[in-house]
Design an enzyme around this catalytic site. Structure first.
Site, PDB file in Angstrom:
ATOM      1  N   LYS A   1       1.383   7.350   4.046  1.00 43.42           N
ATOM      2  CA  LYS A   1       0.802   6.018   3.858  1.00 43.42           C
ATOM      3  C   LYS A   1       0.056   5.553   5.103  1.00 43.42           C
ATOM      4  CE  LYS A   1       4.769   4.860   0.933  1.00 43.42           C
ATOM      5  NZ  LYS A   1       5.991   4.046   0.802  1.00 43.42           N
TER       6      LYS A   1
ATOM      7  N   ARG B   1       2.749 -10.456   7.079  1.00 40.04           N
ATOM      8  CA  ARG B   1       4.144 -10.372   7.519  1.00 40.04           C
ATOM      9  C   ARG B   1       4.326  -9.644   8.848  1.00 40.04           C
ATOM     10  NH1 ARG B   1       7.904  -9.282   2.408  1.00 40.04           N
ATOM     11  NH2 ARG B   1       9.477  -9.710   3.971  1.00 40.04           N
TER      12      ARG B   1
ATOM     13  N   ARG C   1      16.080  -2.159  -3.269  1.00 37.57           N
ATOM     14  CA  ARG C   1      14.821  -2.335  -4.021  1.00 37.57           C
ATOM     15  C   ARG C   1      15.036  -2.398  -5.512  1.00 37.57           C
ATOM     16  NH1 ARG C   1      13.080   1.533  -0.219  1.00 37.57           N
ATOM     17  NH2 ARG C   1      11.141   0.402  -0.036  1.00 37.57           N
TER      18      ARG C   1
ATOM     19  N   PRO D   1       0.808  -1.215   0.000  1.00 37.10           N
ATOM     20  CA  PRO D   1       0.000   0.000   0.000  1.00 37.10           C
ATOM     21  C   PRO D   1       0.844   1.270   0.000  1.00 37.10           C
ATOM     22  CG  PRO D   1      -0.564  -1.457   1.850  1.00 37.10           C
ATOM     23  CD  PRO D   1       0.654  -1.992   1.225  1.00 37.10           C
ATOM     24  N   GLU D   2       0.753   2.017  -1.071  1.00 34.65           N
ATOM     25  CA  GLU D   2       1.336   3.352  -1.147  1.00 34.65           C
ATOM     26  C   GLU D   2       0.178   4.352  -1.053  1.00 34.65           C
ATOM     27  OE1 GLU D   2       4.082   3.891  -4.422  1.00 34.65           O
ATOM     28  OE2 GLU D   2       4.604   1.766  -4.441  1.00 34.65           O
TER      29      GLU D   2
END
Length: 310
Positions: free
Chosen positions: A60, A149, A300, A4-5
């Site tokens: 966020k 997670r 990333r 989720p951004e």
DNA sequence: CGGAGTGTTAGTCG
DNA sequence: CCGACTAACACTCC
């Protein structure tokens, strides 16, 4: 992949604002205490019995304002979900079937959200083994905070602490104050830095993550490892326009479901088909048909077209 | 079966 | 102050 951004959190915010504003929290089930960043007794005492007066977003994070002046702040990190279910426990929104995103998984060819996958089956069974915090409302509806997670969290903060959090983040890119001048000023303050990771620095521009930073660079034709000082004013303007356009489109499409993300109804977003480079390394560039490559920036992955992006 | 990859962010280290 | 790196975690992919 696929977290989720800003657009995903904004989608959840808009939906939850309609669904739970003015609802009273009857009780909270804390199944995994470490995801609640407050002593359990204090949390329950200050949250149970409270009405939610507003649902907001900052960067966020999702923020629920409580009637007693305290605030619940959620960060979903990578795999967090906030899914609402009415008292029937089935589908929200008047009992109509959930309209899942009609998106095909490009590897398997299977329709995502077709309830074929184990994950989708888990999703319609709530609570499930990832439902670590559950808010039970007075009318029998429930809000499930799921997190595979377990990196996400919910904090209970007062006004002062909320202000402090607010100050740690930069400008909201979909707000009026995010002018081109402001964008340039923010970037040029760090003109020796590499552009793509810089777009993701939350204390400059709030809410941009790995997906939309890559897409903005592709859109603007800027190779993601360029340094700010080597980017022309015209290119910066292009990048600024691209970033806003992509974020707005992503909100309109209810976000990107590359993996775990679903909205407040448990539906997948529809943005993935509009992404040009994210997770498309090895495929043909939609603009020039050359092969999309990827590189590591920090830890990333960044995908880019070596021909279209210079 | 096992190791690498997936990404957000706080924290450490030099 | 800065960049580089890691931990937190669980599941998927190859």
């Amino acid at each position: 992949m696929g977290m989720p951004e800003l657009p995903e959190v904004e989608t959840i915010k808009r939906e939850l604002a309609e669904l739970i504003r003015n609802k009273k929290i009857k009780s909270v089930d804390i199944n995994l205490a470490k995801q609640v960043k407050a002593p359990k007794a204090k949390f329950l005492k200050l949250v149970q019995g409270q009405k939610i007066t507003a649902v907001r977003r900052r960067a966020k994070m999702l923020i629920f304002d409580l009637q007693n002046g305290w605030h619940l702040v959620f960060h979903l990190k990578m795999t967090g979900q906030l899914i609402y279910r009415d008292r029937s426990g089935k589908l929200a929104g008047g009992g109509h079937p959930i309209k899942y995103g009609d998106v095909k998984d490009k590897k398997s060819g299977a329709k995502m959200g077709s309830l074929d996958s184990a994950r989708d089956k888990l999703l319609i069974n709530l609570p499930n083994k990832y439902s670590h915090v559950i808010f039970n409302f007075h009318d029998g509806s429930r809000l499930f905070f799921n997190d595979l997670r377990q990196f996400g969290w919910v904090k209970l903060v007062d006004k002062e602490e909320l202000n402090k959090i607010d100050k740690e983040f930069g400008v909201e890119p979909l707000e009026k104050e995010f002018t081109f001048e402001k964008f340039k000023e923010l970037l040029l303050k760090k003109k020796g830095k590499v552009i793509k990771p810089l777009l993701m620095e939350q204390d400059s521009i709030a809410g941009v993550g790995n997906i939309y930073a890559q897409e903005a660079c592709f859109c603007a034709g800027i190779v993601p490892n360029r340094r700010v000082k080597d980017i022309s004013n015209a290119e910066l303007k292009e990048l600024y326009d691209c970033l806003i356009r992509i974020l707005k489109l992503a909100v309109e499409k209810k976000g990107t479901s590359a993996d775990n993300y679903v909205d407040a109804f448990g539906r997948q977003g529809n943005m993935i088909e509009y992404l040009k480079v994210y997770d498309r390394s090895g495929e043909k560039c939609p603009r020039c048909r050359n092969i999309i490559k990827s590189m590591k920036q920090g830890s990333r992955t960044t995908a880019y077209c070596p021909k279209c992006q210079r």
